[in-house]
Design a protein around this motif. Sequence first.
Motif, PDB file in Angstrom:
ATOM      1  N   LEU A  16       0.827  -1.206   0.000  1.00 10.48           N
ATOM      2  CA  LEU A  16       0.000   0.000   0.000  1.00 10.48           C
ATOM      3  C   LEU A  16       0.863   1.259   0.000  1.00 10.48           C
ATOM      4  O   LEU A  16       0.527   2.247  -0.652  1.00 10.48           O
ATOM      5  CB  LEU A  16      -0.913  -0.010   1.229  1.00 10.48           C
ATOM      6  CG  LEU A  16      -2.068  -1.012   1.195  1.00 10.48           C
ATOM      7  CD1 LEU A  16      -2.812  -1.004   2.521  1.00 10.48           C
ATOM      8  CD2 LEU A  16      -3.024  -0.701   0.054  1.00 10.48           C
ATOM      9  N   MET A  17       1.972   1.233   0.728  1.00 12.50           N
ATOM     10  CA  MET A  17       2.872   2.379   0.750  1.00 12.50           C
ATOM     11  C   MET A  17       3.443   2.648  -0.643  1.00 12.50           C
ATOM     12  O   MET A  17       3.491   3.784  -1.108  1.00 12.50           O
ATOM     13  CB  MET A  17       4.008   2.156   1.743  1.00 12.50           C
ATOM     14  CG  MET A  17       4.924   3.370   1.896  1.00 12.50           C
ATOM     15  SD  MET A  17       6.350   3.055   2.952  1.00 12.50           S
ATOM     16  CE  MET A  17       7.347   2.051   1.866  1.00 12.50           C
ATOM     17  N   CYS A  18       3.863   1.575  -1.310  1.00  8.52           N
ATOM     18  CA  CYS A  18       4.426   1.727  -2.655  1.00  8.52           C
ATOM     19  C   CYS A  18       3.372   2.215  -3.640  1.00  8.52           C
ATOM     20  O   CYS A  18       3.652   3.064  -4.494  1.00  8.52           O
ATOM     21  CB  CYS A  18       5.015   0.400  -3.125  1.00  8.52           C
ATOM     22  SG  CYS A  18       6.448  -0.144  -2.174  1.00  8.52           S
ATOM     23  N   ILE A  19       2.163   1.692  -3.507  1.00 12.58           N
ATOM     24  CA  ILE A  19       1.070   2.150  -4.374  1.00 12.58           C
ATOM     25  C   ILE A  19       0.794   3.631  -4.119  1.00 12.58           C
ATOM     26  O   ILE A  19       0.531   4.400  -5.048  1.00 12.58           O
ATOM     27  CB  ILE A  19      -0.198   1.317  -4.129  1.00 12.58           C
ATOM     28  CG1 ILE A  19       0.009  -0.110  -4.647  1.00 12.58           C
ATOM     29  CG2 ILE A  19      -1.406   1.942  -4.831  1.00 12.58           C
ATOM     30  CD1 ILE A  19      -1.122  -1.053  -4.312  1.00 12.58           C
ATOM     31  N   GLY A  20       0.879   4.040  -2.841  1.00 10.58           N
ATOM     32  CA  GLY A  20       0.667   5.449  -2.510  1.00 10.58           C
ATOM     33  C   GLY A  20       1.717   6.348  -3.132  1.00 10.58           C
ATOM     34  O   GLY A  20       1.405   7.441  -3.615  1.00 10.58           O
ATOM     35  N   ILE A  21       2.967   5.908  -3.139  1.00 12.36           N
ATOM     36  CA  ILE A  21       4.046   6.692  -3.761  1.00 12.36           C
ATOM     37  C   ILE A  21       3.796   6.840  -5.256  1.00 12.36           C
ATOM     38  O   ILE A  21       3.886   7.942  -5.814  1.00 12.36           O
ATOM     39  CB  ILE A  21       5.407   6.023  -3.496  1.00 12.36           C
ATOM     40  CG1 ILE A  21       5.766   6.114  -2.009  1.00 12.36           C
ATOM     41  CG2 ILE A  21       6.503   6.686  -4.333  1.00 12.36           C
ATOM     42  CD1 ILE A  21       7.018   5.353  -1.628  1.00 12.36           C
ATOM     43  N   VAL A  22       3.478   5.722  -5.897  1.00 16.22           N
ATOM     44  CA  VAL A  22       3.188   5.770  -7.334  1.00 16.22           C
ATOM     45  C   VAL A  22       1.968   6.656  -7.594  1.00 16.22           C
ATOM     46  O   VAL A  22       1.942   7.451  -8.538  1.00 16.22           O
ATOM     47  CB  VAL A  22       2.949   4.350  -7.882  1.00 16.22           C
ATOM     48  CG1 VAL A  22       2.507   4.411  -9.345  1.00 16.22           C
ATOM     49  CG2 VAL A  22       4.206   3.505  -7.753  1.00 16.22           C
ATOM     50  N   GLY A  23       0.951   6.537  -6.713  1.00 21.66           N
ATOM     51  CA  GLY A  23      -0.259   7.339  -6.875  1.00 21.66           C
ATOM     52  C   GLY A  23       0.010   8.831  -6.773  1.00 21.66           C
ATOM     53  O   GLY A  23      -0.644   9.629  -7.438  1.00 21.66           O
ATOM     54  N   LYS A  24       0.976   9.211  -5.926  1.00 21.01           N
ATOM     55  CA  LYS A  24       1.326  10.621  -5.785  1.00 21.01           C
ATOM     56  C   LYS A  24       1.812  11.191  -7.115  1.00 21.01           C
ATOM     57  O   LYS A  24       1.410  12.282  -7.528  1.00 21.01           O
ATOM     58  CB  LYS A  24       2.417  10.763  -4.715  1.00 21.01           C
ATOM     59  CG  LYS A  24       2.874  12.188  -4.458  1.00 21.01           C
ATOM     60  CD  LYS A  24       1.836  12.987  -3.725  1.00 21.01           C
ATOM     61  CE  LYS A  24       2.381  14.340  -3.309  1.00 21.01           C
ATOM     62  NZ  LYS A  24       1.353  15.186  -2.661  1.00 21.01           N
TER      63      LYS A  24
END
Length: 309
Positions: A280-288
């Motif tokens: 989820l953290m990695c997805i959040g970074i990509v989402g940013k």
Amino acid sequence: MPKLSIVVPCYNEQESIPLFYPAVEKVVNKMPVEVEYWFVNDGSADKTLDELRKLHQQNPDKVHYVSFSRNFGKEAGLYAGLEATTGDYVVVMDVDLQDPPEYLPIMYKYISTGEYDCVGMRRTDRTGEAKVKSFLSDKFYDVINKISDTKIVNGARDYRMMTRQMVNAVLSLKEYNRFSKGIFNWVGFKTKYLPYKNVQRVAGTTDWSTWKLFKYAMDGITDFSEAPLSIATWIGGMSAFLSILGLIFVIVRRIIEPSSSAFGWASMVCIMLLLGGLQLMCIGIVGKYIGKIYMQTKQRPIYIVKEKK
């Protein structure tokens, strides 16, 4: 005679404006320049616009203002002010007088020689600021200078005097998500920084909370570095590698000790939560980053003007 444009973003600064103008006028009247002011009202909820109207009526040839239809943020206000200027040199200042006007003649002395394209101010201390905010600010500069090719001087303010050539270069960057401290350095040009000690606001209270500064710092990091994406990739790779090692360990142990049981559901749940959290953290970074692309592709204006004088 050279013309100096002074850009002043304002948000809920009704108390500071009447103090700012005479303080700056006292200094620039002694300088060999023609001066124009461009105040930018960033959707203030107080009587900031009334103060700007009053100031314009008193000095219609010198004082101008741009008023937004709503609050678009300081970066939008800064961009609007730079767009409105017509001077040979442009200086950006905060209206709360935390940017000491007495440095204007020194800045002009350096930039008028032609040796420098920009003369900026750098705080050497953070007297009066909360220790947590000062600590986070210092760490931000440490982090972004390690992961970004665009270096930002620790303590550097938006308070700087620039040549028209540099201002035009800054305005040529039409990105929606703006981080001016990074943009000023990204465009290049020769810059000299002058040190000074921190100065307290003359009136009012700051709108920059620790949380807003943190969000602003995150925008700066994602605007000028791809390191968070690389970190996400490494986290994903390491998680997969450790999962493979764990699978091999379980298989080998099962072969060596057929009667052995699993470690238990609690350890399994912890592992699942850890891997799920990392994902989820990695997805959040990509989402940013995707969010920034999304906003840019909309091609919305950086600001909307409701009134201009």
